[in-house]
Scaffold this motif. Structure first.
Motif, PDB file in Angstrom:
ATOM      1  N   ILE A 104       0.843  -1.200   0.000  1.00 56.12           N
ATOM      2  CA  ILE A 104       0.000   0.000   0.000  1.00 56.12           C
ATOM      3  C   ILE A 104       0.873   1.243   0.000  1.00 56.12           C
ATOM      4  O   ILE A 104       0.556   2.253  -0.645  1.00 56.12           O
ATOM      5  CB  ILE A 104      -0.985   0.011   1.203  1.00 56.12           C
ATOM      6  CG1 ILE A 104      -2.036   1.126   1.042  1.00 56.12           C
ATOM      7  CG2 ILE A 104      -0.277   0.178   2.503  1.00 56.12           C
ATOM      8  CD1 ILE A 104      -3.008   0.899  -0.055  1.00 56.12           C
ATOM      9  N   GLY A 105       2.013   1.185   0.695  1.00 56.67           N
ATOM     10  CA  GLY A 105       2.932   2.309   0.675  1.00 56.67           C
ATOM     11  C   GLY A 105       3.467   2.565  -0.718  1.00 56.67           C
ATOM     12  O   GLY A 105       3.572   3.723  -1.167  1.00 56.67           O
ATOM     13  N   HIS A 106       3.788   1.490  -1.432  1.00 56.97           N
ATOM     14  CA  HIS A 106       4.276   1.626  -2.800  1.00 56.97           C
ATOM     15  C   HIS A 106       3.199   2.198  -3.710  1.00 56.97           C
ATOM     16  O   HIS A 106       3.472   3.065  -4.553  1.00 56.97           O
ATOM     17  CB  HIS A 106       4.727   0.260  -3.321  1.00 56.97           C
ATOM     18  CG  HIS A 106       5.174   0.273  -4.751  1.00 56.97           C
ATOM     19  ND1 HIS A 106       6.363   0.830  -5.165  1.00 56.97           N
ATOM     20  CD2 HIS A 106       4.564  -0.190  -5.881  1.00 56.97           C
ATOM     21  CE1 HIS A 106       6.487   0.704  -6.475  1.00 56.97           C
ATOM     22  NE2 HIS A 106       5.401   0.097  -6.933  1.00 56.97           N
ATOM     23  N   LEU A 107       1.945   1.756  -3.520  1.00 56.65           N
ATOM     24  CA  LEU A 107       0.844   2.261  -4.345  1.00 56.65           C
ATOM     25  C   LEU A 107       0.619   3.750  -4.100  1.00 56.65           C
ATOM     26  O   LEU A 107       0.418   4.526  -5.041  1.00 56.65           O
ATOM     27  CB  LEU A 107      -0.427   1.470  -4.052  1.00 56.65           C
ATOM     28  CG  LEU A 107      -1.696   1.915  -4.788  1.00 56.65           C
ATOM     29  CD1 LEU A 107      -1.515   1.822  -6.298  1.00 56.65           C
ATOM     30  CD2 LEU A 107      -2.896   1.086  -4.347  1.00 56.65           C
ATOM     31  N   VAL A 108       0.659   4.160  -2.849  1.00 58.68           N
ATOM     32  CA  VAL A 108       0.455   5.578  -2.529  1.00 58.68           C
ATOM     33  C   VAL A 108       1.590   6.420  -3.109  1.00 58.68           C
ATOM     34  O   VAL A 108       1.355   7.520  -3.639  1.00 58.68           O
ATOM     35  CB  VAL A 108       0.332   5.774  -1.009  1.00 58.68           C
ATOM     36  CG1 VAL A 108       0.366   7.256  -0.652  1.00 58.68           C
ATOM     37  CG2 VAL A 108      -0.961   5.143  -0.503  1.00 58.68           C
TER      38      VAL A 108
END
Length: 301
Positions: free
Chosen positions: A232-236
């Protein structure tokens, strides 16, 4: 003469056509009986029964040489006279043909015409309903689902999570300085900015993610499928990079699903994270020395 075919209440055209050709073949064997639907350039076989190699449902029959004529063939028509299809035997079976009374074929054709017309009316009503539902759940400006669509998807996913024990993440996004764009450049420029943001956001997401415009300058993302905190951090970060490249400022917050409060509570927590970031953005902007003749940026909204 045998017993006429029985049909269930609300029988479809395909079911009615199957009953008719089965009845005709039983009463008048030695030939192939067929019901067709008119399509551009010919007829599509809906149902066929016969001795030997009968055509299959979906086969194409050109008007020339494919269908019988005269008393061996009756058109299916709607009330306006438009030809919808046909009922009869195939001309290749003429040597073994056992003729059915033409009045019987006309009666069966009229009955099939009524069923086909009703089928077409039901399909048209269903299409109109789908269009209205899509319009009701879509944002006119961006083409994304709107808040109503967002709420519907959250409800569906909540049910799925309860059944499967799954979970996900919610991302809340609010555009920075849209009010300034509207005030200084006009609402047309503001609309274009929203459209750019929507396109940029949708392009940065994965196929399994669901994005909606929740109103004003707010967007929501329901992250689909099992996703780790690292993912999710990578997506954000990918969303932030895409916005930066497009010149779109945004505040972003996200939260992991928790059964305590469900997806709506998760959305609220993501929203709170987003507003905390928005306040930090405003504080940074307020600390910058204003350019000559410029107005304070704390009115970004």
């Amino acid at each position: 003469m045998g017993t006429p075919p029985l049909l269930p209440v609300g029988a479809t055209f395909c079911e009615a056509a199957g009953a008719v050709v089965t009845y005709l073949h039983a009463e008048h064997p030695g030939t192939t009986w067929v019901v067709t639907r008119a399509i551009e350039g010919g007829h599509e076989v809906v149902q066929a029964v016969g001795s030997g190699s009968a055509p299959r449902s979906g086969d194409f029959l050109p008007p020339s040489g494919g269908l019988a004529s005269g008393r061996a063939w009756v058109d299916l028509k709607d009330p306006s006279g438009e030809v919808l299809g046909g009922l009869g035997r195939l001309p290749r079976d003429v040597a073994n043909a056992v003729e059915a009374p033409h009045c019987l074929l006309e009666l069966l054709a009229r009955l099939l015409s009524v069923v086909l017309t009703a089928d077409r009316a039901r399909a048209a009503t269903a299409r109109r309903s789908e269009v209205l539902q899509l319009q009701a759940n879509s944002d006119e400006l961006t083409g994304l689902p709107n808040r109503r669509g967002w709420a519907s998807v959250l409800d569906l996913e909540e049910t799925r999570y309860a059944e499967s024990g799954g979970g996900g993440w919610v991302i809340a996004i609010d555009l920075d300085r849209l009010k300034v764009v509207n005030d200084e450049q006009g609402h047309v420029a503001g609309d274009e900015h929203l459209q750019l943001a929507a396109f940029t956001l949708a392009a940065a997401l994965r196929e399994t993610d669901f994005v909606a415009r929740l109103g004003g300058d707010e967007f929501g993302v329901l992250v689909g499928g099992p996703t780790t905190a690292e993912e999710i951090g990578h997506l954000v970060r990918r969303i932030r990079d895409a916005f930066a490249a497009a010149g779109v400022g945004a505040s972003i917050g996200y939260a992991a699903y928790s059964p305590d409060g469900g997806l709506n509570r998760t959305w609220w927590r993501a929203d709170q994270e987003m507003y905390r970031e928005k306040r930090r953005h405003r504080e940074v902007l307020d600390l910058r020395p204003p350019a000559v003749g410029s107005r304070p940026l704390s009115s970004a909204g």
